[in-house]
Motif scaffolding. Sequence first.
Motif, short mmCIF file in Angstrom:
data_model
loop_
_atom_site.label_atom_id
_atom_site.label_comp_id
_atom_site.label_asym_id
_atom_site.label_seq_id
_atom_site.Cartn_x
_atom_site.Cartn_y
_atom_site.Cartn_z
N GLN A 39 0.85 -1.03 -0.23
CA GLN A 39 -0.07 -0.17 0.22
C GLN A 39 0.47 0.89 -0.48
O GLN A 39 1.98 1.29 0.42
N VAL A 40 0.62 2.06 -0.80
CA VAL A 40 1.20 3.32 -0.61
C VAL A 40 0.42 4.75 -1.05
O VAL A 40 -0.52 4.00 -1.28
N PRO A 41 0.66 5.61 -0.51
CA PRO A 41 -0.30 6.59 -0.88
C PRO A 41 -1.18 7.06 -2.00
O PRO A 41 0.56 7.00 -2.72
N ARG A 42 -1.44 8.37 -1.60
CA ARG A 42 -2.13 8.44 -3.26
C ARG A 42 -1.86 9.39 -4.03
O ARG A 42 -2.69 10.45 -3.80
N GLU A 43 -0.72 10.05 -4.06
CA GLU A 43 -0.03 11.07 -3.87
C GLU A 43 0.65 11.24 -5.23
O GLU A 43 1.71 9.89 -5.14
N ASP A 44 1.07 12.11 -6.11
CA ASP A 44 1.82 11.74 -7.15
C ASP A 44 3.27 11.96 -6.83
O ASP A 44 3.27 13.13 -6.30
N PRO A 45 3.70 11.71 -7.38
CA PRO A 45 3.95 10.11 -7.64
C PRO A 45 3.96 9.14 -6.63
O PRO A 45 3.90 9.00 -6.34
N VAL A 46 2.86 8.51 -7.41
CA VAL A 46 3.11 6.54 -6.90
C VAL A 46 4.05 6.10 -6.79
O VAL A 46 3.93 5.48 -8.30
N THR A 47 4.96 5.66 -6.32
CA THR A 47 6.22 4.57 -6.59
C THR A 47 6.21 3.20 -5.45
O THR A 47 5.68 3.24 -4.33
#
Lengths: 578, 215
Positions: A88-96
Motif C-alpha cells: 500500500q502506498v499513499p495516493r499522491e503523485d507520483p505513486v511509486t
Amino acid sequence: MTEQTLAPALNLEERFGDWVTPDTRKGYEGYLVAPEHLTDFATALRDEFGYDYLASLTAVDYLPEGKMEVVYHVSQSTGGAPLVFKVQVPREDPVTVPSLVPVYPGAEFQEREAWDLMGIRFEGHPDLRRILMWEGFEGHPLRKDWKEAYYEADTKPFKSRWPAGQIHRVEDTLPFGKNVKYPDGFDPEKWTPVEEEALYASLKRVPSEGDLPTEQIIVNLGPQHPSTHGVFRMAVTLDGETIVDLKPVMGYLHRNHEKIGERNTYLMNIPFTDRLDYLSSLSNNFGYVLAVEKLMGIKPPERAEYIRVIMAELTRIQNHLFAIGMFLNDLGAFFTPSLYAIEERELILDTFEAVTGSRMRCNYMRFGGVARDFPPGQLERIRDLVFNRLPAKVDEFDAYLTNNEIVRARCEGVGVLTPEQAIAYSTCGPVLRASGVPYDLRRADPYSIYDRFDFDVAVRYHGDVYDRYLVRMDEIRQSIRILQQAVEQIPEGPVVTGKQQYQVRVPAGEAYGRVEGPKGELGFYVVSNGKPNPWRYHVRAPSFINLTALAEMCKGNKIADAVIILGSIDIVLGETDR
Amino acid sequence: MSESLNSPGYEIPDELQGTVAITTLDRIYNWGRRNSIWPMMFGLACCAIEMICTAASRYDLARFGMEVMRPSPRQTDLMIVSGTVTKKMVPQIVRLYNQMAEPRYVLAMGACASGGGPFKEGYNVVSGIDKYIPVDVYVPGCPPTPQALLHGLIKLQEKIDKQSLKEVPWYKKAPSEPIPVPVLGPDIMDPRDYAKIREFTLQPVAPVQEEELSA
C-alpha cells in the motif's frame, strides 16, 4: 467438490518480522508488505518458500482511503493455492512502488499495464512505457477519479434508463459529438506525437563486429498483418534475417473491459467476459462466476457442475482445433488444415448454439449454476461427438500433421523456452507445459469437480514450437477423456441454486478465481465493497502474460520463425488487450 | 448468364438464342464486379472469427466469388471492418482505406464497427467506423452469424448492381481526396476537427448539463 482457497498456513511473520502484517480487513486475505522491503520479501518468498511463479499483478485504487494498492498473487510451480500479498502506498503523485521485474521477469508487462492504467511508477522497471494506451494519452484511465468522455454516472444501471427513464444518446451531451475529450488549453496544431520514438528507442541494437560495417534495421510486423492473429504488432530489430531484439506492441484492441466492468453490475459482466478470449467464451464465464461465487459463498448444484465441465472442455477442444488450424496457416499450409479444423469446430459450435442460444457469445454461466439445462436430446448429440466423431478426427489430424516432414523441419528446435524461463516469465497453459512443467490448474489447484475425473496433464519436454503443437493435440485427447466420463456420470437435478436476480448481493471483500482456460491460467480478481457493482475487476489474461516470453523465444531466430513462434503461443487479441 | 444481364430490350433472333448476349455496358461491368469482390484479409476482433467461418467450407464464401482474401489493401475491393474499432487502431484503418484502389467498399460487421456496440462507453473505443470512413453496408449482430454476413454481402452486390458508369465517382476527372489520417494526441484527433477542438479547448465553455437535457 473442491474449492480453491487462498493463503496457506505459513508463518510469514516469524520469518519476516515487521516487514509484513496480515491483511485484517474483513473479507481480505494475505499480507501487507512494507514497500521498502518488497524486493527482499519477494526474493525470499521465491527462494525459501518456493513461490517461484508470479500468477497475477494488479493495482487497486482505494480512492476514499487515499491509498493505492498493488496486489500480487504468487504460486508454487509444483501446485497449490496462491499466496496473496499487497503493497500500500499513499495516493499522491507520483505513486511509486519498487519493481519486481528483477525477481519475477513475468511482472514486466503487468507492471507496465499498472503504470498505464493506474499511474503507478515502478522504480527499477527496465522499460516502463504505456502498454495498452499510447504514449501521450492524457491521464490513467482506471483511476477512480478519471472520467471518460462518455461518462454518465459512477455505476449502472444509469438513472436515465432505469426503470423507465429518458433514454438519450450520450453523444448529444458532448461538445464534439464524439467519444473524445481534450485538456484545457490544448492546441492540436502544436502537438507532436511521441509514441513511436519511445518504442524504437527501447529496442536494443548490437554493434556490428569485424571490419565490415553492417546496419541493423527495424521492421514492423502489424498491426495489419495476416500472421499476427488480429491487431497485434511486433517491432523487430534485424541483423540480416536474424532477430536481435523484439518488442510486442499491443492495445490495438483495448476495449476498456475493466473500466466498463467496474461500472457494470456483477451480472452484466458475464456477457463481457465472453468477449475477452473470443474463441472460448465459456471458459471465461467459468472463471468469472467462480470468483464471484467465492465472494458470495455459494455453490452450484451437481448437475450444473457437470454442465460447466462439459461446456468448458468442449470449449478447450474447439479452441485448440482452431489454434492448430491457424498455426498451420502460419507455417504456410494456407487454409487447408484450417478447413478441416473449422469443420469440427462448427459441430461444437452447433452444440453451443443449441444449449446457450449463440454460437460464440454464449453468456451461459450464472452465479450458482448455469442459465438453462441442456435441451432434450442434446446430451445424446454430445455423447456421439465425444465417443465417435472427435476421437476419429483427432487421429486423422495426427496422421496428416504430426509427422509431416515440413512441419517437423520448421518447428523442431525453434523458439525454445527452458522450464526455468517459462516459470520466470509467468507463462501458462500449453506454453508452460510444453517446456516440461506439468502445471495445470485442474490438477495443481483443482476447482469445480475436476478432482473426480481421470485424466493426465499433457506435458512435453523440449519447449519448442513443435512441442507446443503436440501439447495441444494431447490436451484435445485428454479433454475428450474428461468429456466421456462427464457425459456418463452427469446426474439429474436443478441447474442453478437460489432465485436468479438481476442484482446479486455480494459481501465486501476480495476474491481471486482462476481456471485453466485453453490458453492458460485465466484469473479474475474481484474486489467488492458491498455495493451492486464491483469496486475492482481485473482479468489475469493468459494471452497477455504469455507474450512476456515472446522476445526471449524469438531472439536469435529468423524473422520467418517469429511468425510461427507467435502462432505457437496462440494469442487472442481480445484477451491480450482486453 | 443471369436473366438480368441479358435483357437489354432487343429481340434476339431464334437461331442466335443462347449464342449471343446483348447487354449494356453498365450491366456487364457490374456483373463482373459483383461476382469477384475481393475482401481484405483484415480482422479486428470477435467478428473476424465469424468472418473466417464464413469463408470456410460450411458457409463457403467462394459461392459469391469472394473467397480471395488479399492481405494487401492495394489488391482489395472490400474492407470488412470486423470488430471493435479502437482509437489506437483507427489511424491504421483510415490509412488502409486510403490505400485501397477504387472502386472500394466498406462493410461494417457487427455492433462495434457499426456504432461502438457493447464497448461504446469505453475510453479507447470509437463509436462506429463511419465517424471516419464512409460505410456501404451495416451488418447487425454481436457477432453477426455467417448467414448475416452473407446477407450483408448480398446487399452489397445489390448496391453494386445499381451503380452506373456515368455517375460513379472513380471515373470523375478530379482524383478523389484521401481521408486525413487521425492523430493520437491526448485523445484521438481528426485533422478535420482541429478548428473545433481549438475553439473549445482554448476558450472553455460549460458543457451541457444532464439536468438540462432531461428537463
